[in-house]
Design a protein around this motif. Structure first.
Motif, PDB file in Angstrom:
ATOM      1  N   PHE A  31       8.880 -11.437 -47.759  1.00  0.00           N
ATOM      2  CA  PHE A  31       8.508 -10.168 -47.134  1.00  0.00           C
ATOM      3  C   PHE A  31       9.708  -9.207 -47.105  1.00  0.00           C
ATOM      4  CE2 PHE A  31       5.169 -12.882 -45.443  1.00  0.00           C
ATOM      5  CZ  PHE A  31       4.071 -12.077 -45.638  1.00  0.00           C
ATOM      6  N   ASP A  32       9.399  -7.915 -47.154  1.00  0.00           N
ATOM      7  CA  ASP A  32      10.448  -6.892 -47.084  1.00  0.00           C
ATOM      8  C   ASP A  32      10.708  -6.453 -45.652  1.00  0.00           C
ATOM      9  OD1 ASP A  32      10.608  -6.702 -49.960  1.00  0.00           O
ATOM     10  OD2 ASP A  32       8.675  -5.654 -49.875  1.00  0.00           O
ATOM     11  N   TYR A  33       9.653  -6.442 -44.867  1.00  0.00           N
ATOM     12  CA  TYR A  33       9.788  -5.993 -43.482  1.00  0.00           C
ATOM     13  C   TYR A  33       9.045  -6.928 -42.535  1.00  0.00           C
ATOM     14  CZ  TYR A  33      11.132  -1.445 -45.436  1.00  0.00           C
ATOM     15  OH  TYR A  33      11.766  -0.430 -46.107  1.00  0.00           O
ATOM     16  N   ALA A  34       9.527  -7.003 -41.309  1.00  0.00           N
ATOM     17  CA  ALA A  34       8.780  -7.687 -40.250  1.00  0.00           C
ATOM     18  C   ALA A  34       8.521  -6.672 -39.147  1.00  0.00           C
ATOM     19  CB  ALA A  34       9.568  -8.863 -39.698  1.00  0.00           C
ATOM     20  N   LEU A  35       7.292  -6.623 -38.680  1.00  0.00           N
ATOM     21  CA  LEU A  35       6.925  -5.702 -37.600  1.00  0.00           C
ATOM     22  C   LEU A  35       6.572  -6.510 -36.351  1.00  0.00           C
ATOM     23  CD1 LEU A  35       6.147  -2.661 -36.835  1.00  0.00           C
ATOM     24  CD2 LEU A  35       3.793  -3.405 -37.234  1.00  0.00           C
ATOM     25  N   PHE A  36       7.138  -6.110 -35.231  1.00  0.00           N
ATOM     26  CA  PHE A  36       6.806  -6.729 -33.944  1.00  0.00           C
ATOM     27  C   PHE A  36       6.084  -5.679 -33.112  1.00  0.00           C
ATOM     28  CE2 PHE A  36      10.431  -8.794 -35.750  1.00  0.00           C
ATOM     29  CZ  PHE A  36      10.237 -10.146 -35.494  1.00  0.00           C
ATOM     30  N   LEU A  37       4.949  -6.075 -32.561  1.00  0.00           N
ATOM     31  CA  LEU A  37       4.104  -5.094 -31.886  1.00  0.00           C
ATOM     32  C   LEU A  37       3.598  -5.642 -30.557  1.00  0.00           C
ATOM     33  CD1 LEU A  37       2.282  -2.460 -32.082  1.00  0.00           C
ATOM     34  CD2 LEU A  37       0.567  -3.944 -33.134  1.00  0.00           C
ATOM     35  N   HIS A  38       3.735  -4.831 -29.529  1.00  0.00           N
ATOM     36  CA  HIS A  38       3.143  -5.178 -28.238  1.00  0.00           C
ATOM     37  C   HIS A  38       2.301  -3.992 -27.795  1.00  0.00           C
ATOM     38  CE1 HIS A  38       2.959  -6.695 -24.047  1.00  0.00           C
ATOM     39  NE2 HIS A  38       2.968  -5.407 -23.765  1.00  0.00           N
ATOM     40  N   ALA A  39       1.070  -4.256 -27.387  1.00  0.00           N
ATOM     41  CA  ALA A  39       0.219  -3.166 -26.891  1.00  0.00           C
ATOM     42  C   ALA A  39      -0.563  -3.649 -25.688  1.00  0.00           C
ATOM     43  CB  ALA A  39      -0.746  -2.716 -27.986  1.00  0.00           C
ATOM     44  N   GLU A  40      -0.586  -2.832 -24.659  1.00  0.00           N
ATOM     45  CA  GLU A  40      -1.424  -3.195 -23.526  1.00  0.00           C
ATOM     46  C   GLU A  40      -2.169  -1.972 -23.017  1.00  0.00           C
ATOM     47  OE1 GLU A  40       2.048  -4.684 -21.304  1.00  0.00           O
ATOM     48  OE2 GLU A  40       1.472  -3.286 -19.735  1.00  0.00           O
ATOM     49  N   GLN A  52       7.686   2.913 -48.053  1.00  0.00           N
ATOM     50  CA  GLN A  52       6.760   3.614 -48.946  1.00  0.00           C
ATOM     51  C   GLN A  52       6.606   2.803 -50.211  1.00  0.00           C
ATOM     52  OE1 GLN A  52       4.785   6.187 -49.067  1.00  0.00           O
ATOM     53  NE2 GLN A  52       5.214   7.075 -47.049  1.00  0.00           N
ATOM     54  N   GLY A  53       5.472   2.948 -50.860  1.00  0.00           N
ATOM     55  CA  GLY A  53       5.291   2.299 -52.148  1.00  0.00           C
ATOM     56  C   GLY A  53       4.956   0.827 -52.029  1.00  0.00           C
ATOM     57  N   ASP A  54       5.440   0.069 -52.935  1.00  0.00           N
ATOM     58  CA  ASP A  54       5.031  -1.324 -53.027  1.00  0.00           C
ATOM     59  C   ASP A  54       5.915  -2.211 -52.150  1.00  0.00           C
ATOM     60  OD1 ASP A  54       3.802  -3.619 -53.837  1.00  0.00           O
ATOM     61  OD2 ASP A  54       4.970  -3.807 -55.679  1.00  0.00           O
ATOM     62  N   ARG A  94       0.156   3.716 -47.312  1.00  0.00           N
ATOM     63  CA  ARG A  94       1.532   3.961 -47.754  1.00  0.00           C
ATOM     64  C   ARG A  94       1.917   3.092 -48.947  1.00  0.00           C
ATOM     65  NH1 ARG A  94       4.526   3.797 -41.928  1.00  0.00           N
ATOM     66  NH2 ARG A  94       3.736   5.780 -41.150  1.00  0.00           N
ATOM     67  N   GLY A  95       0.968   2.252 -49.333  1.00  0.00           N
ATOM     68  CA  GLY A  95       1.220   1.423 -50.508  1.00  0.00           C
ATOM     69  C   GLY A  95       1.592  -0.014 -50.186  1.00  0.00           C
ATOM     70  N   GLY A  96       1.705  -0.322 -48.901  1.00  0.00           N
ATOM     71  CA  GLY A  96       2.173  -1.660 -48.528  1.00  0.00           C
ATOM     72  C   GLY A  96       1.050  -2.673 -48.429  1.00  0.00           C
ATOM     73  N   THR A  97       1.424  -3.938 -48.592  1.00  0.00           N
ATOM     74  CA  THR A  97       0.489  -5.013 -48.263  1.00  0.00           C
ATOM     75  C   THR A  97       1.004  -5.691 -47.003  1.00  0.00           C
ATOM     76  OG1 THR A  97       1.717  -6.453 -49.751  1.00  0.00           O
ATOM     77  CG2 THR A  97      -0.331  -5.509 -50.587  1.00  0.00           C
TER      78      THR A  97
END
Lengths: 258, 201, 406
Positions: free
Chosen positions: A152-161, A34-36, A82-85
């Motif tokens: 970076f504060d977070y890393a997101l890994f995403l898979h979609a099919e 949340q936030g910045d 949510r405030g994120g970049t």
């Protein structure tokens, strides 16, 4: 790209009814960003195909491109709310502050951790030491260094099919053929459908703090899952996958007692 | 399940389909508990909680695997009293690639070489480096310590340490193997404590 | 597994059973279907290219690649020579896997396993394999075959394809090159198209002949491959390639050899002296050859390893080959083989190029045979050669306690 194999693993852990189902696991101490905050989305893996006679999914370049663009846009809007970049790195060379090799090393460890989460959190090989401990996996100091170098504060890994059945295909569904190899994949053996999973790594601690899996049979009568080739469908998927991030148990318990 | 010191998971990677091969699951080893491992001929004390792979009919009775985070990330294998002519993994005589049999007359370099072959032939390691081989006492007997690292088919570098000795013509050994990044180092203190606690009975 | 994959077109069996062997395809009858800068225009192929583009990205970034710039430049040069009109579009990746294999993907990139380089005796042989793989791309085999199959809507074919992949649910899974190569084979051959293999052989022959290599190089390679599979199987007392029974029930390898030889004879220019490029080849792989041997020998597939070592030794024994012969025998185990291993180590250290480890094992064997003085001397020689070796501390102890128990 190991994503597909993990997808096939995860899939067997969820009931393949026509329903939409998700199952998330979080670190005990997790609170949704949340936030910045600064989020890095590392090479999102999206794939859309058509299921033809014989049960093999044939990749469709145009659909995949559409879906990928829509999903990224939906994700960006959601995170901004949510405030994120957010930065989407399409290639290993596209992450500021680190070399492609450093990105690759994080991805490789992430891959092994994800397989472990799939096996021990989703597939029925629970580890007794992890009982009641939430997600409890880490990428260790390598991820912390990565966060420090990239900012970076977070890393997101995403898979979609997602896949869509040809009309001819329906008659063959009963055979439930699951064949899956380069270019031609039908892990769900049904008449098309969605599968997505995502994991969030907190780059300040190195921990994998949140993991979610989403499946939906988009072609089964009675349920209607959004078509991720359209902006609305993509928004729906992102919302279902990422929108209802639950805090970790310890955090929820603290909230309740307050 | 293919039981190879802590790289059972790699065999799974090669098989392309995990899940079915993982075996019967894990049981809890409680903190501070002294446990008879494998066929019961070796005792070790766990400094923290560990997950002990439950035995199946496919197992080699002289080998037992433990893990903290799952076999893809870390694992300790106990080899307890492996007799002459036996292997550390179950394998068919007809397999093209075979893990060598243990021989009572083997010296430490030969045991180190046997382990390397296990990682390459069974684990699918494409690179394997011996980092150090030195004398070290184990369970009161003159033995060895082997340090090594290997790059596996899943592109992950893993690191390992084996400490063991041949006592009465039988092999007693503890092998730690884990992702070179984080997991190997994280499990090392527990491994060392268990090696120091190991007793043969 | 991958040796089998390389023979995939022959092994066929399952679905193609009942069809008789195709007649030999004269090399002169085949022409590349694509030229420079080919791009797909139809939906199915575009989708395939997009997906394989991502696979290639993974392959290119893999840490399983051998990145030696000289060697990679050499392979690139070679595919440039025998890749036909699309040579400049093709990419080649050298993967560190000990298997005897190479694979071409429908978008024009090839992966070559390091185990292939170990087995090739000269440049002409390697050029032959690369030309064969290039021909699959030039003749658009993968996409043609895929469309053919879809048109037939043959459910059993699809099942057979699925079954051809380990586990049937491997997915795009580039973390594992061995599996990836297998997938490429499935993708290109669907395991039963001997016709396509014959086409690739024929066009490949034409390409290497045009590049100035002896067309006989290709049948030599197949002869070696078959010999190795048989040797490996004989060692384990089983029929070669049992699962697919290529050898027991199928005359295909023999047929293929005959076809390759007949076609090669057609293309051989009488009186011409062909340069096999042997010197150049050995120079190019010199730096990694010990590693290639090591990779093979440590798989403990003694039939195959000894076959390979013997094949290489046809051009002369040396310390390296004798040492690895010893390693094969030692890993096999048992008193008889251990004695023979000791002889190999002793023979190895008589050569000036014997690697340090030959001295280490020679010394170890001498100690075990109850000759402590000779053992100590050999181990001291080892330490003098590599004082900082990881095994040195243990070897020092062996020297100190020689004569007593280990």
């Amino acid at each position: 790209m190991a994503g597909r194999r993990i997808a096939a693993l995860l899939l067997s852990s969820l009931v393949l009814s026509g329903c939409v189902s998700t199952r998330q696991v979080a670190d005990l101490q997790f609170s949704p960003p949340q936030g910045d905050y600064r989020l890095l989305v590392l090479r999102p893996d999206v794939e859309v195909g058509s299921v033809g006679v014989g049960g093999v999914t044939q990749p469709r370049a145009d659909w995949t491109d559409q879906a990928r663009a829509n999903l990224v846009a939906a994700l960006r809007a959601q995170q901004a709310g949510r405030g994120g970049t957010m930065l989407v790195a399409e290639r290993r060379s596209g992450v500021p502050g680190v070399s492609a090799d450093e990105v690759a090393d994080v991805e490789r460890l992430q891959n092994a951790v994800t397989i472990s989460v799939a096996l021990h959190r989703y597939l029925g090989y629970p580890l007794p030491t992890k009982r009641h401990r939430g997600l409890d996996y880490t990428l260790g100091d390598e991820a912390v260094q990565f966060g420090r170098k990239t900012g970076f504060d977070y890393a997101l890994f995403l898979h979609a099919e997602d896949s869509f059945a040809d009309n001819k295909r329906v008659a063959l569904q009963v055979l439930g053929i699951a064949g899956c190899f380069v270019g031609f994949c039908a892990p769900n053996g049904g008449g098309g459908g969605q599968l997505a999973y995502a994991s969030l790594v907190d780059l300040r601690t190195g921990k994998m703090v949140w993991f979610n899996v989403l499946t939906a049979g988009s072609q089964v009568a009675g349920t209607k899952m959004g078509d991720i080739r359209s902006p609305d469908g993509a928004t729906q998927m992102v919302e279902r996958l990422m929108g209802r991030m639950k805090p970790g148990k310890a955090v929820r318990a603290a909230e309740r007692s307050r | 399940m293919k039981r190879v010191p802590a790289f059972a998971a790699l065999a799974l990677l090669l098989a392309g389909c995990a899940g079915q091969e993982l075996g019967p699951g894990y049981a809890l080893v409680r903190q501070g508990r002294t446990v008879a491992v494998a066929n019961g001929s070796m005792l070790v004390t766990a400094p923290h909680e560990w997950n002990r792979s439950q035995r199946s009919i496919l197992d080699i009775r002289w080998v037992e695997d433990w893990t903290l985070n799952g076999p893809y990330l870390d694992g300790i294998s106990f080899v307890a009293g492996l007799p002459d002519g036996k292997t550390i993994v179950r394998q068919s005589k007809r397999d093209d690639r075979q893990v060598p049999r243990f021989r009572a007359t083997m010296t430490a370099p030969e045991i180190a070489s046997l382990l390397e072959t296990a990682y390459r032939a069974r684990g699918g390691s494409v690179e394997y480096r011996t980092l150090a081989l030195a004398p070290r006492a184990f369970a009161g007997a003159p033995g060895f310590q082997l340090d090594f690292e290997h790059l596996d088919g899943d592109e992950l570098w893993r690191k390992g340490r084996a400490v063991g000795a041949v006592v009465g013509g039988r092999l007693y050994m503890v092998v730690l193997d884990g992702a070179r990044s984080h997991y190997f180092a994280a499990a090392m203190p527990d491994f060392e404590a268990m090696v120091e606690s190991a007793r043969i009975r | 597994m991958s040796r089998r994959a390389l023979l995939g077109g022959l092994g066929a069996a399952a679905v193609g059973a009942g069809t008789s062997a195709p007649a030999r395809i004269p090399p002169s009858s085949l022409h590349p279907l694509i030229g420079r800068g080919y791009r797909p225009t139809e939906t199915d192929e575009i989708g395939l290219w997009q997906q394989l583009g991502r696979v290639e990205e993974e392959v290119a970034g893999s840490n399983l690649l051998i990145r030696d710039p000289g060697l990679n430049a050499y392979l690139k040069e070679l595919i440039g020579k025998v890749g036909g009109p699309a040579a400049r579009d093709m990419r080649i990746y050298l993967v560190h896997v000990a298997d005897f294999n190479a694979a071409m993907f429908p978008t024009g990139f090839a992966i070559v396993f390091s185990g292939l380089l170990l087995r090739m005796r000269d440049e002409a042989q390697l050029a032959g394999v690369i030309a064969h793989e290039s021909s699959h791309f030039l003749l658009r085999h993968q996409i043609r075959q895929w469309r053919d199959l879809k048109r037939k809507s043959d459910i059993f074919s699809v099942l057979a394809m699925a079954a051809g992949v380990a586990g049937g649910a491997a997915g795009i899974y580039t973390g594992n090159m061995t599996q990836l190569a297998q997938l490429a084979t499935v993708l290109s051959l669907f395991r039963y198209s001997r016709q396509l293999e014959a086409e690739a052989d024929a066009l490949g022959l034409k390409l290497i002949a045009e590049a100035g290599y002896s067309p006989m190089a290709m049948s030599d390679t197949w002869l070696q491959l078959i010999g190795e599979i048989e040797a490996s199987a004989a060692q384990r007392r089983k029929r070669p390639d049992r699962g697919y029974s290529i050898f027991a029930t199928h005359p295909a390898p023999a047929d293929r050899m005959i076809d390759l030889k007949l076609s090669a004879a057609e293309l051989t220019v009488p009186g011409k002296r062909y340069d096999s490029g042997r010197e150049r080849y050995l120079r190019e792989i010199a730096a990694i050859r010990p590693m290639l041997l090591d990779d093979q020998v440590r798989l403990n597939d003694p039939g195959a390893s000894l076959y390979v070592i013997d094949a290489l030794a046809r051009d002369g024994w040396n310390g390296l080959l004798r040492y690895y012969e010893g390693e094969v025998l030692r890993l096999q185990g048992g008193p008889l083989r251990t004695d023979r291993a000791a002889l190999s180590y002793a023979a190895a250290v008589a050569y000036p190029d014997a690697p340090a480890d030959a001295w280490r094992w020679h010394g170890t064997m001498e100690l075990k045979a109850g000759r402590p003085a000779a053992g100590r001397a050999a181990l001291q020689r080892y330490l003098a050669m590599t004082p900082a070796a990881p095994e040195a501390p243990f070897v020092r102890q062996m020297i100190a306690t020689a004569g007593g128990e280990m």
